[in-house]
Design an enzyme around this catalytic site. Sequence first.
Site, short mmCIF file in Angstrom:
data_model
loop_
_atom_site.label_atom_id
_atom_site.label_comp_id
_atom_site.label_asym_id
_atom_site.label_seq_id
_atom_site.Cartn_x
_atom_site.Cartn_y
_atom_site.Cartn_z
N HIS A 308 -8.97 -26.78 6.02
CA HIS A 308 -9.26 -26.03 7.24
C HIS A 308 -8.30 -24.86 7.32
O HIS A 308 -7.14 -24.98 6.92
CB HIS A 308 -9.10 -26.93 8.48
CG HIS A 308 -9.77 -26.38 9.68
ND1 HIS A 308 -9.17 -25.46 10.49
CD2 HIS A 308 -11.00 -26.60 10.18
CE1 HIS A 308 -10.01 -25.15 11.45
NE2 HIS A 308 -11.13 -25.81 11.28
N ASP A 365 -16.46 -31.87 9.63
CA ASP A 365 -17.75 -32.04 8.96
C ASP A 365 -17.80 -33.22 8.00
O ASP A 365 -18.86 -33.55 7.48
CB ASP A 365 -18.10 -30.77 8.16
CG ASP A 365 -18.38 -29.59 9.08
OD1 ASP A 365 -19.02 -29.81 10.11
OD2 ASP A 365 -17.94 -28.47 8.76
N1 ACO Z 1 -11.36 -28.53 -2.27
C1 ACO Z 1 -10.47 -28.15 -3.22
N2 ACO Z 1 -9.53 -27.21 -3.04
C2 ACO Z 1 -9.47 -26.62 -1.85
C3 ACO Z 1 -10.34 -26.95 -0.79
C4 ACO Z 1 -11.31 -27.94 -1.03
N3 ACO Z 1 -12.17 -28.30 -0.06
N4 ACO Z 1 -10.05 -26.20 0.30
C5 ACO Z 1 -9.02 -25.41 -0.08
N5 ACO Z 1 -8.67 -25.67 -1.35
C6 ACO Z 1 -7.54 -25.05 -2.09
C7 ACO Z 1 -7.86 -23.64 -2.55
O1 ACO Z 1 -8.45 -23.63 -3.83
C8 ACO Z 1 -6.51 -22.99 -2.49
O2 ACO Z 1 -5.79 -23.42 -3.62
P1 ACO Z 1 -4.72 -22.42 -4.33
O3 ACO Z 1 -3.66 -22.18 -3.29
O4 ACO Z 1 -4.25 -23.16 -5.54
O5 ACO Z 1 -5.50 -21.17 -4.67
C9 ACO Z 1 -5.85 -23.65 -1.26
O6 ACO Z 1 -6.45 -24.94 -1.16
C10 ACO Z 1 -6.02 -22.87 0.03
O7 ACO Z 1 -7.42 -22.68 0.23
P2 ACO Z 1 -8.06 -21.36 0.87
O8 ACO Z 1 -9.48 -21.27 0.40
O9 ACO Z 1 -7.16 -20.19 0.62
O10 ACO Z 1 -7.99 -21.72 2.40
P3 ACO Z 1 -8.81 -21.01 3.56
O11 ACO Z 1 -8.03 -21.22 4.78
O12 ACO Z 1 -9.18 -19.61 3.17
O13 ACO Z 1 -10.19 -21.84 3.60
C11 ACO Z 1 -11.78 -23.51 4.07
C12 ACO Z 1 -10.44 -22.87 4.46
C13 ACO Z 1 -12.85 -22.41 3.92
C14 ACO Z 1 -12.23 -24.46 5.16
C15 ACO Z 1 -11.58 -24.27 2.70
O14 ACO Z 1 -10.63 -25.30 2.87
C16 ACO Z 1 -12.88 -24.84 2.16
O15 ACO Z 1 -13.62 -24.13 1.45
N6 ACO Z 1 -13.24 -26.14 2.49
C17 ACO Z 1 -14.50 -26.71 2.08
C18 ACO Z 1 -15.63 -26.25 3.00
C19 ACO Z 1 -15.55 -26.91 4.38
O16 ACO Z 1 -15.39 -28.10 4.51
N7 ACO Z 1 -15.74 -26.08 5.43
C20 ACO Z 1 -15.75 -26.54 6.82
C21 ACO Z 1 -14.49 -26.13 7.54
S1 ACO Z 1 -14.49 -26.77 9.19
C22 ACO Z 1 -15.56 -25.78 10.02
O17 ACO Z 1 -15.71 -24.62 9.77
C23 ACO Z 1 -16.36 -26.36 11.07
#
Ligand code: ACO
Length: 430
Positions: A308, A365
């Site tokens: 998140h 979710d």
């Molecule tokens: N699985 C694996 N790795 C992940 C995940 C995941 N679900 N989420 C983040 N990471 C990793 C990234 O690859 C990144 O790694 P790095 O630092 O080595 O490059 C690090 O964790 C940070 O991730 P970001 O994408 O930079 O974080 P951001 O804050 O931009 O994204 C998000 C947040 C979009 C929710 C992300 O965690 C994600 O894609 N999750 C899966 C989709 C999801 O469940 N979305 C619902 C969110 S809740 C809502 O909107 C209601």
Amino acid sequence: MSENAKITLEGKEFELPVVTGTEGEKAIDITKLRDQTGYITLDVGYKNTGATTSALTFLDGEVGLLRHRGYSIEDLAEKASFLEVAYLLIYGELPTRQEFSDFDNSIREHTLVNEGLENMFKVFPTGSHPMGQLISMISALSLFYPKSLNPHRDTDAVNRTMLRLMAKMPTICAMIFKKRNGHPIVYPKNNLDYVSNYLNMTFSQVTMDDYTADPIIVDAMNKLMILHADHEQNCSASTVRMVGSSNANLYCSVSAGISALWGPLHGGANQEVLEMLEMIKEDGGNVQKWVDKAKDKNDNFRLMGFGHRVYKNFDPRAKIIKKTCDDVLNKLGVHDPVLEIAKKLEEAALTDSYFVERKLYPNVDFYSGIIYRAMGFPTDFFTVLFAMGRLPGWIAQWQEMRNDKQPIARPRQIYTGPTERPFLFFDQRS
Ligand code: ACO
């Protein structure tokens, strides 16, 4: 004593005011930065930018805390109805008995939609995604209520639009459900409460009058909708505010918010989670294999429902939903093998250093889809249910933006393209 931040640019010092919120969060107010210095700030994805002040929702992602208008999400989910929370978000206080009754009655009065709206289903291809349909139907409401096009009308008129939208959303969501099954639409029964009415329009049949929503499902649905009701400046709420800031009407602003919600990185994740869990099950249920894939930077796979932007401890909504999921499935006597997979996946991820270091926890979710499925909803309908729950938040965000007389949202950029160059005719181009 007012606090200032000092910034030195090209050897010159500038002072910028510091704004402090009621929970002590601090921001440097850069409104005049460009006028004073010629500089702008750059923050792609708004990871560190406050786009507004707001009195709606406070969340502290470091400790996993969420409150609406000061009330904890745990208290609201346990003690309030969805409509009470909607009132709280839109009008700022919990309603008195009389205020609640007036609000509830006004919503009941507006549940019918214009029959003309049904014609839209004639053009949607069979099997088209319910979120695409919802986006179109909600923006189409503005055409049936042309007076709503002017968001500057008097308070009563704006209030009527907000009530209409609250009232018609469940009717439209249920119409989409019925139409996707090729079944006749069930009209609202206004002696029923908001959630029961929605369930009745969804699951009862016009030819029969023998459906009564199971109280376990009504209760769980209320809870799920409360847990989704608002979440401060997320992607869809910011979209609603941004679109509304151009004086676009409420229906179209919310329709834009629904579009933002549809994306799999936002609300669309609830559909993706269930599809992912099914895929893991079909693949033999080896959760470690999928945890490893999620960690592999050469693999696009992410654990959906994990991570998140703001919660870096745990998502308090996910905690409540996990418990609700166990309760609902137990009470309904449903055994869903994907629940076991979800729990194993959570356990494997939470003990893995990749997820621990990046503070990736299950989000809202992760478990919600399993409950929706137990209630009888198909996977591609989950995000519609999220949208129905989020509606009061979007309305409240739109209204707050208008009441605060915020200017049109128009970010700046740092240009990185070519500098000026002469136009070349075809035979001059290589
Ligand atoms: N699985 C694996 N790795 C992940 C995940 C995941 N679900 N989420 C983040 N990471 C990793 C990234 O690859 C990144 O790694 P790095 O630092 O080595 O490059 C690090 O964790 C940070 O991730 P970001 O994408 O930079 O974080 P951001 O804050 O931009 O994204 C998000 C947040 C979009 C929710 C992300 O965690 C994600 O894609 N999750 C899966 C989709 C999801 O469940 N979305 C619902 C969110 S809740 C809502 O909107 C209601």
